[in-house]
Design a protein around this motif. Structure first.
Motif, PDB file in Angstrom:
ATOM      1  N   LEU A  58       1.145  -0.525  -0.060  1.00 25.72           N
ATOM      2  CA  LEU A  58      -0.202   0.104   0.208  1.00 25.72           C
ATOM      3  C   LEU A  58       0.684   0.888  -0.176  1.00 25.72           C
ATOM      4  CD1 LEU A  58      -3.000  -1.088   3.075  1.00 25.72           C
ATOM      5  CD2 LEU A  58      -3.252  -0.943   0.496  1.00 25.72           C
ATOM      6  N   GLU A  59       0.182   2.345  -0.791  1.00 22.04           N
ATOM      7  CA  GLU A  59       0.870   3.408  -0.804  1.00 22.04           C
ATOM      8  C   GLU A  59       0.161   4.503   0.226  1.00 22.04           C
ATOM      9  OE1 GLU A  59       1.865   5.467  -4.623  1.00 22.04           O
ATOM     10  OE2 GLU A  59       2.757   7.177  -4.238  1.00 22.04           O
ATOM     11  N   ALA A  60       1.448   5.198   1.013  1.00 23.43           N
ATOM     12  CA  ALA A  60       0.962   6.177   1.703  1.00 23.43           C
ATOM     13  C   ALA A  60       0.298   7.678   1.214  1.00 23.43           C
ATOM     14  CB  ALA A  60       1.657   6.322   3.292  1.00 23.43           C
ATOM     15  N   VAL A 116       6.325   4.838   1.494  1.00 26.11           N
ATOM     16  CA  VAL A 116       5.604   6.372   1.786  1.00 26.11           C
ATOM     17  C   VAL A 116       6.928   7.173   0.364  1.00 26.11           C
ATOM     18  CG1 VAL A 116       5.577   5.787   3.986  1.00 26.11           C
ATOM     19  CG2 VAL A 116       8.459   6.126   3.349  1.00 26.11           C
ATOM     20  N   ASN A 117       6.545   8.542   0.758  1.00 28.78           N
ATOM     21  CA  ASN A 117       7.197   9.288  -0.477  1.00 28.78           C
ATOM     22  C   ASN A 117       8.215   9.952   0.289  1.00 28.78           C
ATOM     23  OD1 ASN A 117       4.852   9.071  -3.204  1.00 28.78           O
ATOM     24  ND2 ASN A 117       3.835   8.476  -1.422  1.00 28.78           N
ATOM     25  N   ILE A 118       9.340  10.280  -0.151  1.00 29.27           N
ATOM     26  CA  ILE A 118      10.019  10.630   0.307  1.00 29.27           C
ATOM     27  C   ILE A 118      10.878  11.714  -0.842  1.00 29.27           C
ATOM     28  CG2 ILE A 118      12.077  10.980   1.732  1.00 29.27           C
ATOM     29  CD1 ILE A 118       9.583  10.153   3.708  1.00 29.27           C
ATOM     30  N   ILE A 200      10.888   2.963   0.479  1.00 27.66           N
ATOM     31  CA  ILE A 200      10.957   4.501   0.130  1.00 27.66           C
ATOM     32  C   ILE A 200      10.974   5.196  -1.043  1.00 27.66           C
ATOM     33  CG2 ILE A 200      12.001   6.230   0.689  1.00 27.66           C
ATOM     34  CD1 ILE A 200      13.149   5.420   2.989  1.00 27.66           C
ATOM     35  N   GLU A 201      10.062   5.412  -1.628  1.00 29.95           N
ATOM     36  CA  GLU A 201       8.999   5.952  -3.058  1.00 29.95           C
ATOM     37  C   GLU A 201      10.394   7.732  -2.856  1.00 29.95           C
ATOM     38  OE1 GLU A 201       5.912   6.225  -4.600  1.00 29.95           O
ATOM     39  OE2 GLU A 201       4.994   4.223  -3.389  1.00 29.95           O
ATOM     40  N   LEU A 202      11.210   7.475  -3.637  1.00 30.90           N
ATOM     41  CA  LEU A 202      11.731   8.640  -4.074  1.00 30.90           C
ATOM     42  C   LEU A 202      11.576   9.098  -4.580  1.00 30.90           C
ATOM     43  CD1 LEU A 202      15.823   7.378  -3.674  1.00 30.90           C
ATOM     44  CD2 LEU A 202      14.299   9.018  -1.891  1.00 30.90           C
ATOM     45  N   LEU A 230      11.911   4.460  -7.225  1.00 31.82           N
ATOM     46  CA  LEU A 230      12.048   5.195  -8.359  1.00 31.82           C
ATOM     47  C   LEU A 230      10.779   5.563  -8.297  1.00 31.82           C
ATOM     48  CD1 LEU A 230      14.945   7.640  -8.747  1.00 31.82           C
ATOM     49  CD2 LEU A 230      14.631   5.584 -10.931  1.00 31.82           C
ATOM     50  N   ASP A 231      10.407   6.644  -7.841  1.00 38.30           N
ATOM     51  CA  ASP A 231       8.960   7.437  -8.316  1.00 38.30           C
ATOM     52  C   ASP A 231       9.134   7.708  -9.671  1.00 38.30           C
ATOM     53  OD1 ASP A 231       5.909   7.432  -8.448  1.00 38.30           O
ATOM     54  OD2 ASP A 231       6.265   8.328  -5.968  1.00 38.30           O
ATOM     55  N   ASP A 232       8.068   8.132 -10.182  1.00 39.54           N
ATOM     56  CA  ASP A 232       7.637   8.626 -11.621  1.00 39.54           C
ATOM     57  C   ASP A 232       9.024   9.241 -12.449  1.00 39.54           C
ATOM     58  OD1 ASP A 232       5.572   9.601  -9.630  1.00 39.54           O
ATOM     59  OD2 ASP A 232       6.553  11.861  -8.991  1.00 39.54           O
ATOM     60  N   VAL A 251      11.101   0.173  -9.992  1.00 38.90           N
ATOM     61  CA  VAL A 251      10.883   1.280 -10.805  1.00 38.90           C
ATOM     62  C   VAL A 251       9.437   1.825 -10.563  1.00 38.90           C
ATOM     63  CG1 VAL A 251      11.171   2.327 -12.655  1.00 38.90           C
ATOM     64  CG2 VAL A 251      13.255   0.941 -11.719  1.00 38.90           C
ATOM     65  N   LYS A 252       8.591   2.373 -10.849  1.00 41.61           N
ATOM     66  CA  LYS A 252       7.705   3.319 -10.625  1.00 41.61           C
ATOM     67  C   LYS A 252       7.525   3.856 -11.958  1.00 41.61           C
ATOM     68  CE  LYS A 252       4.668   3.976  -7.008  1.00 41.61           C
ATOM     69  NZ  LYS A 252       3.814   4.654  -6.492  1.00 41.61           N
ATOM     70  N   ILE A 253       6.688   3.092 -12.816  1.00 37.31           N
ATOM     71  CA  ILE A 253       6.420   4.415 -14.517  1.00 37.31           C
ATOM     72  C   ILE A 253       5.332   5.626 -14.059  1.00 37.31           C
ATOM     73  CG2 ILE A 253       6.246   3.674 -16.939  1.00 37.31           C
ATOM     74  CD1 ILE A 253       6.717   1.355 -17.211  1.00 37.31           C
TER      75      ILE A 253
HETATM   76 MG    MG Z   1       4.821   7.527  -4.898  1.00 36.21          MG
END
Ligand code: MG
Ligand code: C2E
Ligand code: MG
Ligand code: MG
Length: 343
Positions: A58-60, A116-118, A200-202, A230-232, A251-253
């Motif tokens: 789950l992404e917060a 979490v997004n950091i 941790i999503e960077l 790696l976000d985005d 990796v998140k596209i």
């Molecule tokens: Mg994110």
């Protein structure tokens, strides 16, 4: 852009900018209060494994219940606190809150990987990995001390007093820390989703100014059982370069390439490129912005491992997560199209 400047830093008098600057300054001050007055909440959005529909984590996502303005989404306030001490305070709040929520769900019998997004700049804050070690220790205490501890060698000297107290407790099955043998090798090696306690999503990796220093901190964090995504991915010119320098696990596209994949050949080509590249590393890929079953299917055929998007579930308040999980386990029902307005 004005948002990057300190509030009130305009040289020429300009009534519109002056008004904006005043509003931003006010929102900044209100946000400082929001942090201490319980106005922030996390919503959670599921991620699934495309092959079998299993919930992967789950992404917060942060929301601000503003006393007058209603529920604010991150794009309405994050730009104002960007690069300020409040951004780091928020990051710490998010990590602590997500871990407490995770511990609560664990007590209810659900082992869930939370991300979490950091901002990558937060990694360069002094003692980030020590903060994480403490936060993970706090998590173990509140979970009834079942789910893991940080041993001296895993936490390093930075973990300080927490280590001694908690060493020797039982190691949890799923989200427990790694054993000594694994910990010794860890660093650049991927942290498997099953053994990770936190992801941790960077964000905005292009704005990282010292990749070498960041990589050192990341390896410290990985020894604590934290994995990184790696976000985005696909946005920002520096993504590719950093990809090879940082110990990234997944990796998140970015959703902008996924949203219209069915109709837009260029977008599809970018997604294909990311998948190809990640296979050479190799690292799994998660596609965000998956709004329909058809896109999910196409992604799976293309070799994408994970998906997240309105087609599966929108971000939801914590109390809706367990009911959603049991509904999804019974019947993996995708939403047809995201036609209803954003929450
Ligand atoms: Mg994110
Ligand atoms: P992100 O990390 O890339 O998060 C994904 C965003 O896409 C979320 O927006 C989510 O609600 C939205 N989304 C998910 N599925 C779909 C879909 O199928 N279609 C569409 N159109 N959108 C979808 P949200 O929650 O507004 O967050 C926006 C951004 O704010 C996040 O992008 C992240 O960069 C940032 N953010 C969110 N929470 C935090 C936080 O706690 N700390 C920090 N520093 N940044 C955060
Ligand atoms: Mg993203
Ligand atoms: Mg994004």
């Amino acid at each position: 852009q004005a948002k990057r400047r300190a509030p009130g830093s305009y040289h020429l008098y300009d009534p519109i900018h002056d008004h904006q600057a005043r509003q931003q300054r006010q929102l900044y001050q209100e946000f400082a209060q929001a942090l201490t007055q319980d106005q922030l909440v996390l919503h959670y959005q599921p991620k699934i494994r495309l092959a079998d529909g299993q919930v992967h984590g789950l992404e917060a996502l942060i929301r601000w219940q503003h006393p007058h303005k209603g529920l604010l989404r991150p794009d309405q306030f994050l730009p104002i606190i960007e690069d300020s001490p409040l951004e780091f305070a928020l990051g710490e709040w998010v990590i602590k809150t997500a871990l407490m929520q995770q511990a609560f769900w664990r007590e209810q019998g659900q082992q869930l990987l939370i991300s979490v997004n950091i901002s990558p700049r937060q990694l360069q804050e002094q003692n980030f990995s020590a903060f994480l070690a403490r936060a993970l220790g706090l998590d173990a205490e509140q979970a009834g001390a079942q789910a893991g501890q940080l041993s001296a060698e895993q936490g390093g000297e930075q973990a300080g007093g927490q280590d001694g107290e908690q060493a020797g407790e039982q190691v949890g099955e799923q989200v427990g820390p790694l054993d000594g043998e694994q910990a010794g090798e860890l660093g650049s090696e991927p942290v498997a989703a099953g053994s990770a306690r936190l992801e941790i999503e960077l964000l905005e990796i292009a704005r990282l100014d010292n990749a070498v220093a960041a990589a050192v901190v990341m390896r410290d964090c990985k020894r604590l059982g934290v994995r990184f995504s790696l976000d985005d991915f696909g946005t920002g010119y520096a993504s590719l370069t950093y990809f090879h320098q940082l110990p990234i696990d997944v990796v998140k596209i970015d959703r902008r390439f996924v949203l219209n994949m069915l109709d837009n050949a260029e977008d599809r080509a970018i997604v294909e490129g990311v998948l190809l590249m990640s296979r050479t590393l190799p690292r799994p890929v998660l596609a965000e912005g998956v709004e329909s079953f058809e896109i999910g299917q196409l992604l799976q055929q293309m070799g994408c491992e994970y998906a997240q998007g309105y087609g599966i579930a929108r971000p939801m308040p914590a109390e809706q997560v367990l009911p959603w999980l049991s509904a999804w386990a019974k019947e993996r029902r995708w939403h047809q199209r995201a036609t209803d307005p954003k929450p």
